[in-house]
Write a protein that holds these residues in place. Structure first.
Motif, PDB file in Angstrom:
ATOM      1  N   THR A  67       0.863  -1.321   0.197  1.00  0.00           N
ATOM      2  CA  THR A  67       0.073   0.026  -0.043  1.00  0.00           C
ATOM      3  C   THR A  67       0.841   1.198   0.033  1.00  0.00           C
ATOM      4  O   THR A  67       1.772   1.368   0.860  1.00  0.00           O
ATOM      5  CB  THR A  67      -1.023   0.186   1.092  1.00  0.00           C
ATOM      6  N   TYR A  68       0.479   2.343  -0.832  1.00  0.00           N
ATOM      7  CA  TYR A  68       1.371   3.563  -0.861  1.00  0.00           C
ATOM      8  C   TYR A  68       0.305   4.360  -0.166  1.00  0.00           C
ATOM      9  O   TYR A  68      -0.868   4.896  -0.544  1.00  0.00           O
ATOM     10  CB  TYR A  68       1.497   4.015  -2.364  1.00  0.00           C
ATOM     11  N   ASP A  69       0.939   5.354   0.939  1.00  0.00           N
ATOM     12  CA  ASP A  69      -0.077   5.992   1.961  1.00  0.00           C
ATOM     13  C   ASP A  69       0.461   7.464   1.642  1.00  0.00           C
ATOM     14  O   ASP A  69       1.765   7.625   2.097  1.00  0.00           O
ATOM     15  CB  ASP A  69       0.311   5.536   3.280  1.00  0.00           C
ATOM     16  N   ARG A  70      -0.083   8.058   0.885  1.00  0.00           N
ATOM     17  CA  ARG A  70       0.045   9.453   0.794  1.00  0.00           C
ATOM     18  C   ARG A  70      -0.581  10.414   1.775  1.00  0.00           C
ATOM     19  O   ARG A  70      -0.541  11.736   1.297  1.00  0.00           O
ATOM     20  CB  ARG A  70       0.573  10.086  -0.741  1.00  0.00           C
ATOM     21  N   SER A 147      -7.755   4.609  -6.409  1.00  0.00           N
ATOM     22  CA  SER A 147      -6.979   3.477  -6.768  1.00  0.00           C
ATOM     23  C   SER A 147      -6.958   2.404  -5.665  1.00  0.00           C
ATOM     24  O   SER A 147      -5.718   2.511  -5.179  1.00  0.00           O
ATOM     25  CB  SER A 147      -5.565   4.211  -7.182  1.00  0.00           C
ATOM     26  N   PRO A 148      -8.014   1.652  -5.301  1.00  0.00           N
ATOM     27  CA  PRO A 148      -8.254   0.947  -4.091  1.00  0.00           C
ATOM     28  C   PRO A 148      -7.108  -0.143  -3.923  1.00  0.00           C
ATOM     29  O   PRO A 148      -7.035  -0.821  -3.100  1.00  0.00           O
ATOM     30  CB  PRO A 148      -9.688   0.721  -3.813  1.00  0.00           C
ATOM     31  N   THR A 152      -3.896   4.499  -0.699  1.00  0.00           N
ATOM     32  CA  THR A 152      -5.008   4.542   0.477  1.00  0.00           C
ATOM     33  C   THR A 152      -5.580   5.723   0.297  1.00  0.00           C
ATOM     34  O   THR A 152      -6.630   5.791   1.124  1.00  0.00           O
ATOM     35  CB  THR A 152      -4.096   4.324   1.785  1.00  0.00           C
ATOM     36  N   GLU A 153      -5.261   6.762  -0.403  1.00  0.00           N
ATOM     37  CA  GLU A 153      -5.709   8.116  -0.318  1.00  0.00           C
ATOM     38  C   GLU A 153      -7.104   8.140  -0.598  1.00  0.00           C
ATOM     39  O   GLU A 153      -7.845   7.516  -1.691  1.00  0.00           O
ATOM     40  CB  GLU A 153      -5.064   8.883  -1.372  1.00  0.00           C
ATOM     41  N   ARG A 154      -7.992   8.818   0.133  1.00  0.00           N
ATOM     42  CA  ARG A 154      -9.236   9.151  -0.067  1.00  0.00           C
ATOM     43  C   ARG A 154      -9.492  10.602  -0.496  1.00  0.00           C
ATOM     44  O   ARG A 154      -8.693  11.286  -0.024  1.00  0.00           O
ATOM     45  CB  ARG A 154     -10.267   9.314   1.384  1.00  0.00           C
ATOM     46  N   ILE A 155     -10.135  10.966  -1.424  1.00  0.00           N
ATOM     47  CA  ILE A 155     -10.314  12.282  -1.954  1.00  0.00           C
ATOM     48  C   ILE A 155     -11.596  12.736  -1.418  1.00  0.00           C
ATOM     49  O   ILE A 155     -12.595  12.291  -1.906  1.00  0.00           O
ATOM     50  CB  ILE A 155     -10.123  12.383  -3.689  1.00  0.00           C
ATOM     51  N   HIS A 156     -11.653  13.873  -0.823  1.00  0.00           N
ATOM     52  CA  HIS A 156     -12.805  14.656  -0.430  1.00  0.00           C
ATOM     53  C   HIS A 156     -13.423  15.652  -1.691  1.00  0.00           C
ATOM     54  O   HIS A 156     -12.456  16.554  -1.941  1.00  0.00           O
ATOM     55  CB  HIS A 156     -12.805  15.563   0.897  1.00  0.00           C
ATOM     56  N   ALA A 203      -9.444  11.401 -13.044  1.00  0.00           N
ATOM     57  CA  ALA A 203     -10.423  10.838 -12.634  1.00  0.00           C
ATOM     58  C   ALA A 203     -11.356  11.601 -11.921  1.00  0.00           C
ATOM     59  O   ALA A 203     -12.488  11.734 -12.233  1.00  0.00           O
ATOM     60  CB  ALA A 203     -10.162   9.679 -11.888  1.00  0.00           C
ATOM     61  N   LYS A 204     -10.782  12.391 -10.934  1.00  0.00           N
ATOM     62  CA  LYS A 204     -11.544  13.488 -10.019  1.00  0.00           C
ATOM     63  C   LYS A 204     -12.252  14.302 -10.907  1.00  0.00           C
ATOM     64  O   LYS A 204     -13.456  14.740 -10.490  1.00  0.00           O
ATOM     65  CB  LYS A 204     -10.737  13.811  -8.847  1.00  0.00           C
ATOM     66  N   THR A 205     -11.690  15.103 -11.827  1.00  0.00           N
ATOM     67  CA  THR A 205     -12.277  16.037 -12.709  1.00  0.00           C
ATOM     68  C   THR A 205     -13.385  15.240 -13.438  1.00  0.00           C
ATOM     69  O   THR A 205     -14.482  16.055 -13.328  1.00  0.00           O
ATOM     70  CB  THR A 205     -11.106  16.663 -13.611  1.00  0.00           C
TER      71      THR A 205
END
Length: 234
Positions: A67-70, A147-148, A152-156, A203-205
Motif C-alpha cells: 500500500t502506498y500511503d500519501r 485507486s483502491p 490508500t488516499e481518500r479524496i474529498h 478521474a476526479k475531474t
C-alpha cells in the motif's frame, strides 16, 4: 540493535511507528493482519502487509499487499453559474508523462493533500495557492478512493461557485514545492466534450464534471440541451 527511520527513529517528516498502521484493524472478521513491513519512507510511505483472509468458501489464505500511503486529499470543481464556465489547473505531472500521456501537462480540478487540515480548510488553501480563488460557499459532493488496489488516499470532492471578484490572488502554486500551475477557464460544455477527446483525463475531474451535468449546477442546462436535440421540451 538496528535503529530504523520511521519506526524507531523519526523520519524526514518526524514520524515514528509507521510499521504499526493496520495492525489493530478489527472491522472485518474475515481479515487478520499478521505483519506490516515498512518498505520505504520519504514524503509518502510504502508498506507491505501480510494478512490472513477467509474466502467466500470458508477457506483461509495468507495474502500480501503493498500500500502506498500519501495521506488523504481534497479537490474542488470551481464553476461560474452566470457565464457557465469552470476553472481548472494545468501543470506538469510526471507520473502520467512516464505512463503514456503525450507531454504530462495535465488539466484537472484544484486539489491537494489535507496535511493535517480538515477537508474544507485544505481545499480553500489549495484553491487560493493554485488559482488565486477565495472560496465562499463550499458544497461537499462525495468522498472517493480512486485507486483502491494499492493507494490508500481518500479524496474529498467539493464544488464551489467563483466569479471574477473571487479571483483575488495570482495563484500559480508554491514555487518552493516545485509547483508551476496555470489557470485554465473553459465553457462547461467544452470541458464535458474534452472528456471524450481525452484532453481531460483526470478521474476526479471527470467525476465532478459528470456530477455537475447530472445533478449539479449545470444539470438544467444539460437537460434542456438534450431535449432540444431530440425535439422535445425540457
Amino acid at each position: 540493535m538496528t535503529v530504523r527511520p520511521g519506526i524507531d527513529l523519526p523520519d524526514a517528516r518526524g514520524r515514528t511507528g509507521l510499521d504499526q498502521v493496520g495492525r489493530d484493524l478489527t472491522g472485518n472478521p474475515d481479515v487478520i493482519v499478521r505483519d506490516v513491513e515498512l518498505l520505504a519512507t520519504a514524503w509518502h510511505v510504502l508498506r507491505r502487509t501480510t494478512y490472513d483472509y477467509r474466502r467466500g468458501d470458508g477457506q483461509w489464505t495468507s495474502e500480501q499487499r503493498e500500500t502506498y500511503d500519501r495521506g488523504d486529499g481534497a479537490t474542488v470543481l470551481l464553476y461560474d453559474p452566470e457565464r457557465e464556465t469552470v476553472l481548472f489547473t494545468r501543470q506538469f505531472r510526471y507520473p502520467v508523462y512516464v505512463n503514456g500521456h503525450p507531454d504530462g501537462m495535465f488539466v484537472e480540478t484544484a486539489a491537494g493533500l489535507l496535511d493535517g487540515d480538515d477537508p474544507a480548510a485544505a481545499i480553500r488553501r489549495e484553491a487560493s495557492e493554485e488559482l488565486g480563488v477565495a472560496i465562499g460557499e463550499l458544497e461537499p459532493v462525495f468522498v472517493v478512493w480512486t485507486s483502491p488496489g494499492s493507494v490508500t488516499e481518500r479524496i474529498h470532492c467539493f464544488a464551489a461557485p467563483y466569479s471574477a471578484a473571487s479571483r483575488v490572488g495570482a495563484g500559480g502554486g508554491l514555487a518552493d514545492e516545485g509547483e508551476d500551475i496555470a489557470a485554465v477557464e473553459l465553457p462547461f460544455a467544452q470541458a464535458l466534450a474534452q472528456i471524450e477527446t481525452g484532453e481531460i483525463a483526470d478521474a476526479k475531474t471527470i467525476m465532478l464534471l459528470q456530477w455537475a451535468a447530472l445533478r449539479g449546477p449545470f444539470s438544467a442546462a444539460v437537460s434542456g440541451h438534450h431535449a432540444v436535440r431530440h425535439g422535445t421540451r425540457a
